[in-house]
Write an enzyme that holds these catalytic residues in place. Sequence first.
Site, PDB file in Angstrom:
ATOM      1  N   GLY A  12      46.226  19.615  40.396  1.00 53.45           N
ATOM      2  CA  GLY A  12      45.899  18.198  40.583  1.00 53.45           C
ATOM      3  C   GLY A  12      45.089  17.583  39.451  1.00 53.45           C
ATOM      4  O   GLY A  12      44.415  16.568  39.663  1.00 53.45           O
ATOM      5  N   ASN A  14      46.245  15.970  36.877  1.00 51.69           N
ATOM      6  CA  ASN A  14      46.799  14.634  36.604  1.00 51.69           C
ATOM      7  C   ASN A  14      46.378  13.634  37.675  1.00 51.69           C
ATOM      8  O   ASN A  14      46.110  12.480  37.375  1.00 51.69           O
ATOM      9  CB  ASN A  14      48.328  14.698  36.464  1.00 51.69           C
ATOM     10  CG  ASN A  14      48.743  15.082  35.059  1.00 51.69           C
ATOM     11  OD1 ASN A  14      48.552  14.315  34.117  1.00 51.69           O
ATOM     12  ND2 ASN A  14      49.269  16.291  34.908  1.00 51.69           N
ATOM     13  N   ARG A  65      66.309  20.377  53.251  1.00 47.47           N
ATOM     14  CA  ARG A  65      65.589  19.623  52.220  1.00 47.47           C
ATOM     15  C   ARG A  65      65.733  18.122  52.480  1.00 47.47           C
ATOM     16  O   ARG A  65      64.794  17.358  52.282  1.00 47.47           O
ATOM     17  CB  ARG A  65      66.128  19.969  50.827  1.00 47.47           C
ATOM     18  CG  ARG A  65      65.820  21.411  50.434  1.00 47.47           C
ATOM     19  CD  ARG A  65      66.339  21.735  49.060  1.00 47.47           C
ATOM     20  NE  ARG A  65      65.596  21.030  48.047  1.00 47.47           N
ATOM     21  CZ  ARG A  65      66.128  20.175  47.174  1.00 47.47           C
ATOM     22  NH1 ARG A  65      67.398  19.925  47.183  1.00 47.47           N
ATOM     23  NH2 ARG A  65      65.371  19.557  46.295  1.00 47.47           N
ATOM     24  N   MET A  90      56.236  20.310  42.364  1.00 47.38           N
ATOM     25  CA  MET A  90      57.217  21.254  41.841  1.00 47.38           C
ATOM     26  C   MET A  90      58.425  21.421  42.765  1.00 47.38           C
ATOM     27  O   MET A  90      58.835  22.541  43.070  1.00 47.38           O
ATOM     28  CB  MET A  90      56.528  22.599  41.561  1.00 47.38           C
ATOM     29  CG  MET A  90      55.339  22.481  40.639  1.00 47.38           C
ATOM     30  SD  MET A  90      55.662  21.489  39.160  1.00 47.38           S
ATOM     31  CE  MET A  90      55.835  22.779  37.954  1.00 47.38           C
ATOM     32  N   ASN A 107      57.764  10.678  37.169  1.00 46.39           N
ATOM     33  CA  ASN A 107      57.331  12.071  37.087  1.00 46.39           C
ATOM     34  C   ASN A 107      56.749  12.314  35.701  1.00 46.39           C
ATOM     35  O   ASN A 107      57.154  11.658  34.736  1.00 46.39           O
ATOM     36  CB  ASN A 107      58.546  12.988  37.307  1.00 46.39           C
ATOM     37  CG  ASN A 107      58.163  14.443  37.540  1.00 46.39           C
ATOM     38  OD1 ASN A 107      56.985  14.790  37.599  1.00 46.39           O
ATOM     39  ND2 ASN A 107      59.164  15.302  37.679  1.00 46.39           N
ATOM     40  N   HIS A 109      56.141  15.313  32.801  1.00 43.24           N
ATOM     41  CA  HIS A 109      56.660  16.639  32.455  1.00 43.24           C
ATOM     42  C   HIS A 109      56.051  17.073  31.117  1.00 43.24           C
ATOM     43  O   HIS A 109      55.994  16.270  30.175  1.00 43.24           O
ATOM     44  CB  HIS A 109      58.188  16.577  32.361  1.00 43.24           C
ATOM     45  CG  HIS A 109      58.800  17.907  32.108  1.00 43.24           C
ATOM     46  ND1 HIS A 109      58.931  18.873  33.089  1.00 43.24           N
ATOM     47  CD2 HIS A 109      59.285  18.459  30.966  1.00 43.24           C
ATOM     48  CE1 HIS A 109      59.488  19.949  32.565  1.00 43.24           C
ATOM     49  NE2 HIS A 109      59.703  19.731  31.280  1.00 43.24           N
ATOM     50  N   GLY A 143      68.851  14.185  38.916  1.00 38.96           N
ATOM     51  CA  GLY A 143      68.905  15.435  38.159  1.00 38.96           C
ATOM     52  C   GLY A 143      67.538  16.090  38.038  1.00 38.96           C
ATOM     53  O   GLY A 143      66.539  15.611  38.579  1.00 38.96           O
ATOM     54  N   GLU A 174      48.725  14.413  28.557  1.00 35.29           N
ATOM     55  CA  GLU A 174      49.300  13.973  29.845  1.00 35.29           C
ATOM     56  C   GLU A 174      48.321  13.054  30.581  1.00 35.29           C
ATOM     57  O   GLU A 174      48.700  12.021  31.128  1.00 35.29           O
ATOM     58  CB  GLU A 174      49.599  15.175  30.747  1.00 35.29           C
ATOM     59  CG  GLU A 174      50.768  16.027  30.322  1.00 35.29           C
ATOM     60  CD  GLU A 174      51.044  17.135  31.340  1.00 35.29           C
ATOM     61  OE1 GLU A 174      51.127  16.859  32.541  1.00 35.29           O
ATOM     62  OE2 GLU A 174      51.153  18.305  30.913  1.00 35.29           O
TER      63      GLU A 174
HETATM   64  C1  GAR Z   1      51.434  19.342  34.539  1.00 34.90           C
HETATM   65  O1  GAR Z   1      51.422  19.951  33.269  1.00 34.90           O
HETATM   66  C2  GAR Z   1      52.741  18.607  34.759  1.00 34.90           C
HETATM   67  O2  GAR Z   1      53.233  17.990  33.605  1.00 34.90           O
HETATM   68  C3  GAR Z   1      53.640  19.732  35.187  1.00 34.90           C
HETATM   69  O3  GAR Z   1      52.852  20.494  36.054  1.00 34.90           O
HETATM   70  C4  GAR Z   1      51.486  20.402  35.644  1.00 34.90           C
HETATM   71  C5  GAR Z   1      50.673  19.994  36.837  1.00 34.90           C
HETATM   72  O4  GAR Z   1      49.306  20.067  36.547  1.00 34.90           O
HETATM   73  N1  GAR Z   1      54.811  19.249  35.816  1.00 34.90           N
HETATM   74  C6  GAR Z   1      56.008  19.820  35.668  1.00 34.90           C
HETATM   75  O5  GAR Z   1      56.192  20.818  35.011  1.00 34.90           O
HETATM   76  C7  GAR Z   1      57.125  19.106  36.413  1.00 34.90           C
HETATM   77  N2  GAR Z   1      58.394  19.581  35.959  1.00 34.90           N
HETATM   78  P1  GAR Z   1      48.261  19.326  37.458  1.00 34.90           P
HETATM   79  O6  GAR Z   1      48.537  19.788  38.894  1.00 34.90           O
HETATM   80  O7  GAR Z   1      46.953  19.832  36.964  1.00 34.90           O
HETATM   81  O8  GAR Z   1      48.433  17.871  37.286  1.00 34.90           O
END
Ligand code: GAR
Length: 203
Positions: A12, A14, A65, A90, A107, A109, A143, A174
Amino acid sequence: MKKIAVLVSGRGSNLRALYGAIEQGKLDAEICLVVSNKSKAPALEFCRNKNIPCQICKLKDFESREAFFDHLAGIVSLSGANLVVLAGFMMLVTPNFIRHFPNKVINIHPSLLPSFPGLDAQKQAFDYGVKISGCTVFMVDEGCDTGPIIIQRAVEVLETDTEETLADRILTVEHDTLWRACKIMLDGKVSVSGRRTLIKEEQ
Ligand code: GAR
């Protein structure tokens, strides 16, 4: 005030950065709901400390799902969110979820898409030996990490880097990118034309 719902699965950071940007007045919005598909996600602890409404929603409690994402769409709609942010969520979202929020699900990435989609993007980039990686915020489509790109920021790969130091530097970028993407989305500055997004310049 514009409302953001955030979907998470883990740490978490981000989410915390987004919350921080709001606290610092960089982004005029509120986080109206956080949903985690993992009950032990540290992101939930943060929500409880900050009194952010949060819920746990686990795939195993649903028949499919589609049923999981229908339920998720219901609770996100009820929250009144103007924008849905996947911040380390994820799971691949299903088309029925996206249909509820057209062009409103984004999202983040940790690579320069379309390079290195999917899991462990930073490791994929490091192992490949690229000299530049970075992060991408994009609109979610059906996708895996394929939707129209809103913002990309580059991060140089140094010869002294390890997979971890590279991931750390990308993460810092990020954190400064996600709130900017939310801001232009909430300000109605982003439109989609085929695979491209068009961003209205500040006046
Ligand atoms: C982040 O690096 C995000 O970009 C990545 O997971 C991490 C989450 O960190 N997301 C992906 O790879 C999605 N395909 P966080 O929980 O500390 O924000």
